[in-house]
Design an enzyme around this catalytic site. Structure first.
Site, mmCIF file in Angstrom:
data_model
loop_
_atom_site.group_PDB
_atom_site.id
_atom_site.type_symbol
_atom_site.label_atom_id
_atom_site.label_comp_id
_atom_site.label_asym_id
_atom_site.label_seq_id
_atom_site.Cartn_x
_atom_site.Cartn_y
_atom_site.Cartn_z
ATOM 1 N N CYS A 113 0.833 -1.200 0.000
ATOM 2 C CA CYS A 113 0.000 0.000 0.000
ATOM 3 C C CYS A 113 0.866 1.248 0.000
ATOM 4 C CB CYS A 113 -0.926 0.026 1.216
ATOM 5 S SG CYS A 113 -2.001 1.474 1.201
ATOM 6 N N ASN A 174 -0.428 -3.577 -7.035
ATOM 7 C CA ASN A 174 -1.117 -2.524 -6.300
ATOM 8 C C ASN A 174 -0.931 -1.221 -7.093
ATOM 9 O OD1 ASN A 174 -2.355 -1.001 -4.184
ATOM 10 N ND2 ASN A 174 -1.634 -2.517 -2.701
#
Ligand SMILES: Cc1cc2nc3c(=O)[nH]c(=O)nc-3n(C[C@H](O)[C@H](O)[C@H](O)COP(=O)(O)O)c2cc1C
Length: 288
Positions: A113, A174
């Site tokens: 993230c 991601n």
């Protein structure tokens, strides 16, 4: 599968999507303690995509197990729980907590993230990645997917480290770290200044990462990044993904996953393939 952070906790999609047809649902990443996330604005539209800086806003693992998992477990599809620890110990504690909990089919380790400080270290350092995957492997019997970031020099090296640590599959990508600016106000468009770019804009980056990683590891690769239709899915499969996840497209067309499932048999037939496995990694890179 539907990608973490883009499908809520599935309840809100139930009227639009036949949830049981999905291969898996990956709910929003959970953390050990509740997190308020980043200051608003947290999303903005960009060319062919969007930028987000949600910052892992969630109610924490215990609230998830108590309030979200019972519903998710009754849907009839695999629930892959995405977890993010602040550090090594927290990853292991969360994995141990979820081990054997009814309704949890697998874990996806969010070591990628871009929107939490310190959150991405495990996904950018091969040794740290290997260690955290091995640690989780040691405390839980669930299948483990390591979700990687494209924001590295050599994504294949990180994927190999995850495989060495005992990951059962690699998920990627991601979001790509980005910045959107409002020059008239001389302000960033996101409250957190930087955010993660997703949507069709990142598809070539994602395909490249899937291609490189699929050639570097023996475990399956779950591809995502900009998938919005069947042609995107087929591109990912041919490039080396064994399965795919759909993220941002859910926001503007919540039924996209159903459309893709409906179109899959026809697309496979076009290639004379009987199943997905027949096309995985069949990209012909010989000079034309
Ligand atoms: C608003 C938003 C929130 C997201 N939250 C998470 C998250 O909590 N955990 C995670 O692993 N990925 C998260 N992602 C990343 C997506 O799961 C996916 O990896 C990425 O967006 C690329 O796929 P896409 O282009 O299909 O969206 C988020 C993406 C968006 C757009």
């Amino acid at each position: 599968m539907v990608a973490s952070g883009t499908f809520g906790y599935a309840r809100e999609m139930a009227g639009l999507v036949d949830l049981a047809r999905l291969g898996a649902i990956i709910p929003k990443t959970i953390t050990a303690s509740p997190r308020p996330g980043n200051p608003p604005p947290r999303t903005c539209e960009t060319a062919a995509g969007m930028l987000n800086s949600i910052g892992l806003d969630n109610d924490g693992i215990e609230a998830f197990v108590e309030h979200q998992l019972p519903y998710l477990a009754g849907i009839g599809t695999a629930i892959v729980v995405s977890i993010a620890g602040k550090n090594y110990d927290e990853f292991l504690q969360m994995a141990a907590r979820l081990d054997g909990v009814p309704g949890v089919a697998a874990l996806e380790l969010n070591i990628s993230c871009p929107n939490v400080s310190g959150g991405v270290d495990f996904g950018t350092d091969a040794a740290m990645c290997r260690r955290v995957v091995a640690g989780v492997r040691g405390v839980c019997a669930l299948p483990v997917l390591a979700k990687l970031t494209p924001n590295v020099t050599d994504v294949a090296a990180i994927a190999k480290a995850a495989e060495e640590g005992g990951a059962d599959a690699i998920s990627l990508i991601n979001t790509c770290l980005g910045l959107a600016v409002d020059w008239r106000r001389r302000r960033p468009r996101l409250g957190n200044v930087l955010g993660g770019l997703s949507g069709p804009a990142i598809k070539p980056i994602a395909l490249r990462a899937v291609f490189q990683v699929a050639r570097a590891v023996r475990i399956p690769v779950v591809g995502m990044g900009g998938i919005a239709g069947i042609d995107d899915v087929m591109d990912f499969l041919v490039a080396g993904a064994t399965a795919v996840q759909i993220g941002t497209a859910n926001f503007y067309d919540p039924t996209v996953s159903m459309r893709v499932l409906d179109a899959l048999p026809g697309a496979l037939a076009e290639l004379g393939a009987r199943c997905v496995g027949d096309v995985v990694g069949t990209l012909n890179t010989a000079p034309p």
